[in-house]
Design a protein around this motif. Structure first.
Motif, PDB file in Angstrom:
ATOM      1  N   LEU A 275       0.813  -1.197   0.000  1.00 20.73           N
ATOM      2  CA  LEU A 275       0.000   0.000   0.000  1.00 20.73           C
ATOM      3  C   LEU A 275       0.857   1.261   0.000  1.00 20.73           C
ATOM      4  O   LEU A 275       0.453   2.294  -0.548  1.00 20.73           O
ATOM      5  CB  LEU A 275      -0.939   0.008   1.206  1.00 20.73           C
ATOM      6  CG  LEU A 275      -2.348  -0.563   0.941  1.00 20.73           C
ATOM      7  CD1 LEU A 275      -2.268  -2.050   0.615  1.00 20.73           C
ATOM      8  CD2 LEU A 275      -3.254  -0.329   2.127  1.00 20.73           C
ATOM      9  N   GLY A 276       2.056   1.158   0.585  1.00 19.35           N
ATOM     10  CA  GLY A 276       2.947   2.308   0.613  1.00 19.35           C
ATOM     11  C   GLY A 276       3.459   2.693  -0.767  1.00 19.35           C
ATOM     12  O   GLY A 276       3.942   3.813  -0.966  1.00 19.35           O
ATOM     13  N   GLN A 277       3.352   1.777  -1.727  1.00 20.64           N
ATOM     14  CA  GLN A 277       3.813   2.041  -3.089  1.00 20.64           C
ATOM     15  C   GLN A 277       2.722   2.640  -3.974  1.00 20.64           C
ATOM     16  O   GLN A 277       2.990   3.043  -5.103  1.00 20.64           O
ATOM     17  CB  GLN A 277       4.317   0.735  -3.720  1.00 20.64           C
ATOM     18  CG  GLN A 277       5.497   0.112  -2.996  1.00 20.64           C
ATOM     19  CD  GLN A 277       5.817  -1.285  -3.511  1.00 20.64           C
ATOM     20  OE1 GLN A 277       5.175  -1.773  -4.446  1.00 20.64           O
ATOM     21  NE2 GLN A 277       6.790  -1.937  -2.899  1.00 20.64           N
ATOM     22  N   VAL A 278       1.496   2.696  -3.464  1.00 18.18           N
ATOM     23  CA  VAL A 278       0.362   3.184  -4.260  1.00 18.18           C
ATOM     24  C   VAL A 278       0.228   4.694  -4.103  1.00 18.18           C
ATOM     25  O   VAL A 278      -0.056   5.197  -3.016  1.00 18.18           O
ATOM     26  CB  VAL A 278      -0.948   2.499  -3.830  1.00 18.18           C
ATOM     27  CG1 VAL A 278      -2.119   3.056  -4.629  1.00 18.18           C
ATOM     28  CG2 VAL A 278      -0.852   0.994  -4.023  1.00 18.18           C
ATOM     29  N   LYS A 279       0.438   5.418  -5.201  1.00 11.52           N
ATOM     30  CA  LYS A 279       0.270   6.876  -5.208  1.00 11.52           C
ATOM     31  C   LYS A 279      -1.163   7.267  -5.575  1.00 11.52           C
ATOM     32  O   LYS A 279      -1.684   8.270  -5.110  1.00 11.52           O
ATOM     33  CB  LYS A 279       1.251   7.506  -6.190  1.00 11.52           C
ATOM     34  CG  LYS A 279       2.718   7.288  -5.832  1.00 11.52           C
ATOM     35  CD  LYS A 279       3.636   7.904  -6.878  1.00 11.52           C
ATOM     36  CE  LYS A 279       5.098   7.669  -6.529  1.00 11.52           C
ATOM     37  NZ  LYS A 279       6.013   8.251  -7.561  1.00 11.52           N
ATOM     38  N   ASN A 280      -1.769   6.466  -6.425  1.00 12.15           N
ATOM     39  CA  ASN A 280      -3.177   6.679  -6.774  1.00 12.15           C
ATOM     40  C   ASN A 280      -3.759   5.374  -7.283  1.00 12.15           C
ATOM     41  O   ASN A 280      -3.027   4.480  -7.717  1.00 12.15           O
ATOM     42  CB  ASN A 280      -3.350   7.801  -7.801  1.00 12.15           C
ATOM     43  CG  ASN A 280      -2.643   7.526  -9.113  1.00 12.15           C
ATOM     44  OD1 ASN A 280      -3.023   6.625  -9.879  1.00 12.15           O
ATOM     45  ND2 ASN A 280      -1.581   8.284  -9.396  1.00 12.15           N
ATOM     46  N   LEU A 281      -5.063   5.270  -7.209  1.00 14.02           N
ATOM     47  CA  LEU A 281      -5.769   4.073  -7.647  1.00 14.02           C
ATOM     48  C   LEU A 281      -6.951   4.512  -8.495  1.00 14.02           C
ATOM     49  O   LEU A 281      -7.664   5.459  -8.154  1.00 14.02           O
ATOM     50  CB  LEU A 281      -6.259   3.276  -6.434  1.00 14.02           C
ATOM     51  CG  LEU A 281      -6.762   1.850  -6.677  1.00 14.02           C
ATOM     52  CD1 LEU A 281      -5.628   0.959  -7.155  1.00 14.02           C
ATOM     53  CD2 LEU A 281      -7.367   1.277  -5.393  1.00 14.02           C
TER      54      LEU A 281
END
Length: 362
Positions: free
Chosen positions: A48-54
């Motif tokens: 989740l720490g690698q997700v900037k946007n979804l």
């Protein structure tokens, strides 16, 4: 003789008792442990720490959320955008067909809650200490962890239910009252989590509201870390073409096309306000034009101001060509072409293609 059936029965009973014992042993888990397990159910902190946007689509809407919790919901068949809802912190704003307003009441709470859930990849990590544990609750044979928000003042209370085996989100419930004092209750029931884009997310959920029919929302085109413009979340520009109103005439664009055997529905960007300014009345005969110089067309349609005035499907072999309100409601008017003529006209109505209508002289 060795009784294998009895052995299987004993093993099943032991497994069931063990599972029940495990649930009861974890019945008093503190909030931090529940949130930790819930985070792991969605892929873990590292993922989740690698997700900037979804980004993902459900039906006719696309949801794009930032890791910070800014949510933008776009409605319309790509590339058309007829409505934008923007959620940022304590404010929710809607631009629908060029009319901008602030969303308040229960719907505001729903949007703000969904923004946090999407930003956490369907975990509760964005809520943190805002939550409190109610305990285990039974739904038939299934037991779910029940959490709710600490702040219960306001029109809506939000309830979260997590599966007791893997702590993934199973159910989301909004309960309260509307500004008019009516009961408000919306339920989200999430499908089992699946792997997608390196995360574990539900790829569908069922939304139901008291007093209305429910809808199955299926996730498509899910993407993480898209390249977005720096001002993406702050702009509220729609993409639905332009309307030019004249006395007895309208120019506009196609927003959607729905073809079926011997039938064609073409959604325009003409609203009730445009129709009234042009001066159209029920029964007016209009000339419809569209397409380019090479593939253009000209045909006749009849205008009807209300759905109740629309003619019923005619006899086989007979064309019906009308402009009227959408059969299931909506902001804009729809061209309905039924009969042999419809089969060849579909390709001429491209998305955002120009169209025009002119009232025929009597």
């Amino acid at each position: 003789m060795f009784n294998t059936s009895r052995v299987r029965w004993v093993v099943a009973v032991i497994t069931f008792i063990s599972a029940v014992g495990l649930v009861f042993a974890q019945a008093d888990l503190p909030l931090k442990d529940i949130l930790k397990k819930n985070l792991e159910a969605s892929g873990g902190q590292e993922k989740l720490g690698q997700v900037k946007n979804l980004s993902f689509r459900t039906g006719g809407t696309r949801q794009i959320v930032s890791a910070a919790g800014d949510l933008k919901i776009l409605t319309g068949k790509d590339p058309v955008v007829t409505e934008i809802v923007y959620v940022k912190g304590g404010k929710v704003v809607r631009n629908s067909f060029g009319s901008t307003s602030e969303i308040t009441g229960p719907q505001k709470t729903v949007y703000q809650t969904l923004a946090k859930i999407y930003a956490g990849a369907f975990s509760l990590t964005k809520f943190g200490e805002l939550l409190k544990v109610v305990g285990l609750k039974s739904f038939g044979p299934e037991k779910l962890y029940h959490l709710t928000t600490k702040a219960t003042e306001g029109p809506v209370t939000t309830h979260f239910y997590l599966k007791a085996d893997d702590f993934s989100l199973k159910r989301l419930v909004f309960q309260g009252t509307t500004a008019e004092g009516d009961k408000y209750e919306v339920n989200y029931d999430f499908a089992p989590f699946e792997e997608a884009e390196g995360l574990r997310v539900p790829l569908s959920w069922f939304v139901s509201q008291v007093g209305t029919r429910g809808n199955l929302m299926e996730v498509t085109d899910l993407k993480a870390n898209q390249a977005l413009a720096a001002d993406f979340f702050s702009t509220m520009d729609l993409n639905m073409g332009a309307v030019k109103v004249g006395s007895g005439s309208l120019e506009g664009n196609v927003l959607d096309v729905d073809s079926f055997p011997n039938g064609l529905f073409v959604t325009t960007n003409w609203t009730k306000k445009d129709i009234e300014q042009a001066g159209f009345k029920s029964g007016d005969e209009l000339t419809l034009e569209g397409g380019d110089q090479d593939k253009g067309f000209v045909t006749s349609v009849v205008f009807y101001a209300s759905a109740g005035e629309l003619p019923r499907p005619g006899e086989p072999g007979k064309d019906i060509r009308v402009l009227g309100p959408a059969p299931r409601g909506g902001e804009t008017y729809v061209l309905q072409i039924m009969g042999p003529l419809a089969s060849g006209m579909g390709p001429q109505f491209a998305i955002l293609a120009p169209i025009s209508i002119t009232k025929k002289a009597k």
